[in-house]
Design an enzyme around this catalytic site. Structure first.
Site, PDB file in Angstrom:
ATOM      1  N   LYS A 127       0.845  -1.186   0.000  1.00 24.37           N
ATOM      2  CA  LYS A 127       0.000   0.000   0.000  1.00 24.37           C
ATOM      3  C   LYS A 127       0.878   1.233   0.000  1.00 24.37           C
ATOM      4  O   LYS A 127       1.903   1.285   0.689  1.00 24.37           O
ATOM      5  CB  LYS A 127      -0.910   0.012   1.226  1.00 24.37           C
ATOM      6  CG  LYS A 127      -1.774   1.268   1.353  1.00 24.37           C
ATOM      7  CD  LYS A 127      -2.564   1.243   2.650  1.00 24.37           C
ATOM      8  CE  LYS A 127      -3.329   2.538   2.840  1.00 24.37           C
ATOM      9  NZ  LYS A 127      -4.054   2.577   4.119  1.00 24.37           N
ATOM     10  N   GLU A 149      -8.898  11.443  13.404  1.00 22.88           N
ATOM     11  CA  GLU A 149      -8.006  10.308  13.670  1.00 22.88           C
ATOM     12  C   GLU A 149      -7.087  10.546  14.866  1.00 22.88           C
ATOM     13  O   GLU A 149      -6.116  11.304  14.774  1.00 22.88           O
ATOM     14  CB  GLU A 149      -7.166   9.988  12.425  1.00 22.88           C
ATOM     15  CG  GLU A 149      -6.349   8.719  12.601  1.00 22.88           C
ATOM     16  CD  GLU A 149      -5.767   8.211  11.285  1.00 22.88           C
ATOM     17  OE1 GLU A 149      -4.925   7.305  11.350  1.00 22.88           O
ATOM     18  OE2 GLU A 149      -6.152   8.715  10.218  1.00 22.88           O
TER      19      GLU A 149
END
Length: 461
Positions: free
Chosen positions: A219, A268
């Site tokens: 990723k 987050e």
């Protein structure tokens, strides 16, 4: 407002000055008192009269907000930023004279700040006012915690200071800061928008996919920039006000440095510590909100079932568990994510709870967690190398750890996403997405457009 205990502060200042005369070291004095309630945003706006840098941090869900004004001390680190910052912070704690009978999170000696996403990336002129790592102990600090408000004064004294003069200056500043007749200014509008190299960004996504297809990475997260010209010079208080009203489940932050301000609303959390109790968050996998309750539920279920997003989320869960394993005990991670809804977006969410071992600190955890696969990729070094070579921007503090730590063994760091850098009547917004083997280039591009929305909407776009 509760009156300041002048004789007590004067005694502490005199004591500090005497110590400086003896040892010649830097001496900080911190004094905290409980005060009548005031809107933190009004306090923030009033601070403009002092012509000092301001910092705003709030977590509405926790009924927690701190506003810092001015600088009593800056901890700036360039190379070994975690070690240097921790060493200097611990030294300050040992030597400071702290009067804080409450010991509530966010009171007493408190440092707020952040660091750049990648210290190996050469800093561009866009981020000239933001060092690779900087934590500020504000001169004046307002803390709202569980419906109770506190005011802290932090002063760095020298051997030539005079307690009565210092006390008088503090009282004058306090009077200006607690001016409740201050009005929050109106917001600004957007004059023009410019996407920075969108086709080049799409090309970098294509290159990332090729690298992943060769099994050279799993990723890679790629960010891009949206440049705005505003109709007027941005009023930071007005932007914060709109973020609070529209992003209630996020951390709202603003860091002023010089004429620039890094501001945003991030959902987050990186890590939170209350004494030795640790809480972290896995937040990866994104979808828009629906126009109706039924559509919203349908999109949420689809997100939970989406293989690409679940894989992306699983990268983060595994990384966090691996990162904290040597530093913590009693690690508790649910087996499946749930939906975490925001105003414009919804995410896959998994909480992580653990107990930090005695010999470790918040900096050990931040160092291990940053960058998470949600912001860098996996494996970390391979993805960061690709980002350095192919990404079209200097991220600066975007995507990096920002937060605070106090003298009561509490701290919290978030990941600086859904954010922008304001420079007068100009703004740069940032958004990224995780590229994996099944990524669709146009879909990733549209995902970044969605992620621009929280900041675009409060700026008038």
């Amino acid at each position: 407002m509760i009156e300041m205990k002048e004789d007590q502060i004067e005694f502490l200042l005199s004591k500090a000055i005497d110590q400086v005369k003896t040892n010649g070291e830097i001496q900080l004095v911190s004094f905290t008192k409980q005060v009548n309630r005031i809107d933190p945003l009004v306090f923030f706006e009033a601070a403009k009269m002092l012509e000092k840098n301001r910092i705003f941090w709030s977590s509405t869900a926790d009924d927690f907000c701190v506003v810092g004004v001015g600088k009593a001390y800056d901890i700036v680190a360039n190379k070994s930023r975690y070690n240097e910052t921790e060493k200097e912070w611990n030294k300050l704690l040992q030597e400071a004279i702290i009067h804080n009978p409450y010991e509530v999170a966010g009171t007493g000696l408190l440092a707020l700040g952040g660091m750049s996403f990648d210290p190996k990336r050469e800093r561009s002129s866009l981020w000239e006012n933001f060092q690779p790592s900087r934590f500020t102990i504000p001169e004046f600090l307002l803390t709202k915690n569980n419906n109770t408000t506190y005011f802290t004064i932090n002063i760095q004294v020298t051997k030539n200071d005079h307690p009565k003069q210092m006390l008088r200056a503090c009282k004058q500043a306090e009077k200006k800061l607690f001016n409740t007749f201050i009005k929050i200014p109106q917001g600004v509008g957007i004059k023009s928008k410019e996407e920075k190299n969108p086709e080049a960004w799409k090309h970098s996504v294509r290159l990332a996919k090729e690298k992943i297809e060769k099994n050279e990475a799993k990723k890679i997260v790629l960010a891009r920039e949206l440049r705005l010209e505003l109709k007027n010079k941005a009023e930071i208080s007005a932007i914060i006000d709109k973020l609070i009203k529209t992003q209630a489940t996020s951390y709202i932050f603003a860091f002023e440095n010089g004429n620039d301000c890094f501001i945003g609303a991030t959902p987050e959390r990186l890590v939170k510590l209350e004494k030795n109790q640790l809480l972290s968050t896995c937040l990866a996998g994104t979808a828009p909100r629906g126009n109706t309750k039924e559509e919203d539920t349908r999109i949420g279920i689809s997100l939970l079932d989406d293989e690409k997003n679940r894989e992306e989320h699983d990268f983060v869960v595994k990384m966090i568990k691996r990162a904290i394993n040597d530093y913590c005990t009693d690690i508790d991670i649910p087996g499946k994510p749930v939906i975490y809804p925001l105003k414009n977006l919804q995410h896959l969410f998994t909480p992580v709870i653990a107990k930090l071992k005695d010999k470790y600190s918040i900096f050990d955890i931040v160092r291990e967690l940053h960058p998470t696969p949600a912001l860098g990729g996996t494996p970390t070094e391979e993805s960061l190398a690709f980002i350095r070579e192919h990404e079209q921007l200097d991220r600066g503090w975007y995507g990096a750890p920002i937060g605070w730590l106090d003298s009561n063994q509490n701290s919290e760091f978030a990941v600086a996403i859904r954010s922008g850098l304001i420079k007068g009547d100009k703004a740069s917004l940032f958004a990224g997405c995780g590229v994996v083997k099944d990524s669709d280039i146009e879909a990733e591009y549209e995902e970044t457009n969605i992620k621009f929305l929280p900041m675009l909407s409060v700026l008038g776009g």
